[in-house]
Design a protein around this motif. Sequence first.
Motif, PDB file in Angstrom:
ATOM      1  N   LEU A 165       5.629 -27.961  31.991  1.00 51.87           N
ATOM      2  CA  LEU A 165       3.968 -27.642  32.110  1.00 51.87           C
ATOM      3  C   LEU A 165       3.925 -27.443  33.712  1.00 51.87           C
ATOM      4  N   ASP A 166       3.440 -26.280  34.128  1.00 47.85           N
ATOM      5  CA  ASP A 166       3.596 -25.982  35.734  1.00 47.85           C
ATOM      6  C   ASP A 166       2.147 -25.704  35.977  1.00 47.85           C
ATOM      7  N   ASN A 167       1.483 -26.551  37.110  1.00 47.19           N
ATOM      8  CA  ASN A 167       0.502 -25.856  37.653  1.00 47.19           C
ATOM      9  C   ASN A 167      -1.022 -26.027  36.649  1.00 47.19           C
ATOM     10  N   ASP A 202       4.417 -19.382  27.945  1.00 47.89           N
ATOM     11  CA  ASP A 202       2.983 -19.142  27.947  1.00 47.89           C
ATOM     12  C   ASP A 202       2.279 -19.086  29.422  1.00 47.89           C
ATOM     13  N   LYS A 203       2.513 -18.047  30.109  1.00 49.37           N
ATOM     14  CA  LYS A 203       2.180 -17.903  31.602  1.00 49.37           C
ATOM     15  C   LYS A 203       0.872 -18.401  31.873  1.00 49.37           C
ATOM     16  N   PRO A 262       7.738  -8.982  22.668  1.00 47.13           N
ATOM     17  CA  PRO A 262       6.470  -8.863  23.148  1.00 47.13           C
ATOM     18  C   PRO A 262       5.733 -10.156  23.078  1.00 47.13           C
ATOM     19  N   SER A 263       6.268 -10.964  22.203  1.00 47.69           N
ATOM     20  CA  SER A 263       5.311 -12.130  22.333  1.00 47.69           C
ATOM     21  C   SER A 263       5.822 -13.228  23.186  1.00 47.69           C
ATOM     22  N   ASN A 264       6.551 -12.800  24.451  1.00 48.67           N
ATOM     23  CA  ASN A 264       7.248 -13.773  25.527  1.00 48.67           C
ATOM     24  C   ASN A 264       8.112 -14.666  25.143  1.00 48.67           C
ATOM     25  N   VAL A 265       8.950 -14.194  23.975  1.00 48.14           N
ATOM     26  CA  VAL A 265      10.002 -15.135  23.516  1.00 48.14           C
ATOM     27  C   VAL A 265      11.212 -14.374  24.002  1.00 48.14           C
TER      28      VAL A 265
END
Length: 294
Positions: free
Chosen positions: A91-93, A68-69, A40-43
């Motif tokens: 690192l995006d956007n 981390d979206k 659930p922690s995006n891992v």
Amino acid sequence: MPLPQPVPPSWKDLGKSSNDLLGKDYHFNGTSLEVKTSTPSNVTFKVDGIRDSKTSLVSGNLEGKYSDKAHGLTITQTWTTNNTLRNQIELDNQIAQGLKLDTTTTIHPEKNTKSVLLGAAYKQPGLHSRAVLDVFKGLTLTADTVLGRDGFLIGAEASYNVTEGRVTKYSAAAGFSAPEYAVTFHGLSNLSTFAASYYHRVSPDVEAGAKAVYDTNAPSPTVALEVGTKAYLDSAAFIKAKINNSGVLALGYTQALRPGVKASFGLALDTQRLNDASPAGPAHKVGAQFVFEA
């Protein structure tokens, strides 16, 4: 008013439809297993391994990815069975819209080797460009750009050795892409290798494609040709088949057994050696892959 142009594919994705059709889902080099899990922690974690049918050697990878979206941050760490450690930070956007920065480091303690790649990609309607600086490889800068308009694509790639002050590699490509079909032409390795690929979605259930490669540096230059097709049997299964001009026929079958569980089986037959009575026997291969995702 003209319609806005979509972002074209990256340089490495030119001809991707044909490459995926002819290259993926043919698991005949051994038995492999892939397990994917997420928290659930995006891992997310991915463990994959393959036992080579020819050498009986087992190789694998252990990968962990954190995303981390909200802040466009992705961190990926990989550890392989040959003791290679790989770390990637993306690192995006965040600095500018359409700009993605990434750093990839690779360390092999036993061989005392390491590499650091600094990359930047910029995407806008009609433009997809990327540059990668290899810090330890003679400080080599590799850059590519793809321009697209109304389905027509043109791209180029070049590598420049900053230390030696010379261009070490260059390539070019052109093509046309539509939802139902795509055609791509490549001139690679300083325009010494030429490739043409074609992809066609014949119907919602059938795909077809072909690829031809001509290497002028080969001892006896000939055209390597490969054609293939993919057919969906239903929403949970499909079959693939391809054959090349050397007479090797490859078959693949993929079945979703249940949500998160998929099995794939592959077979390669050397049609020119079906009745080979030599001690080595015919060059046939068979294999399978199982994927579990939760």
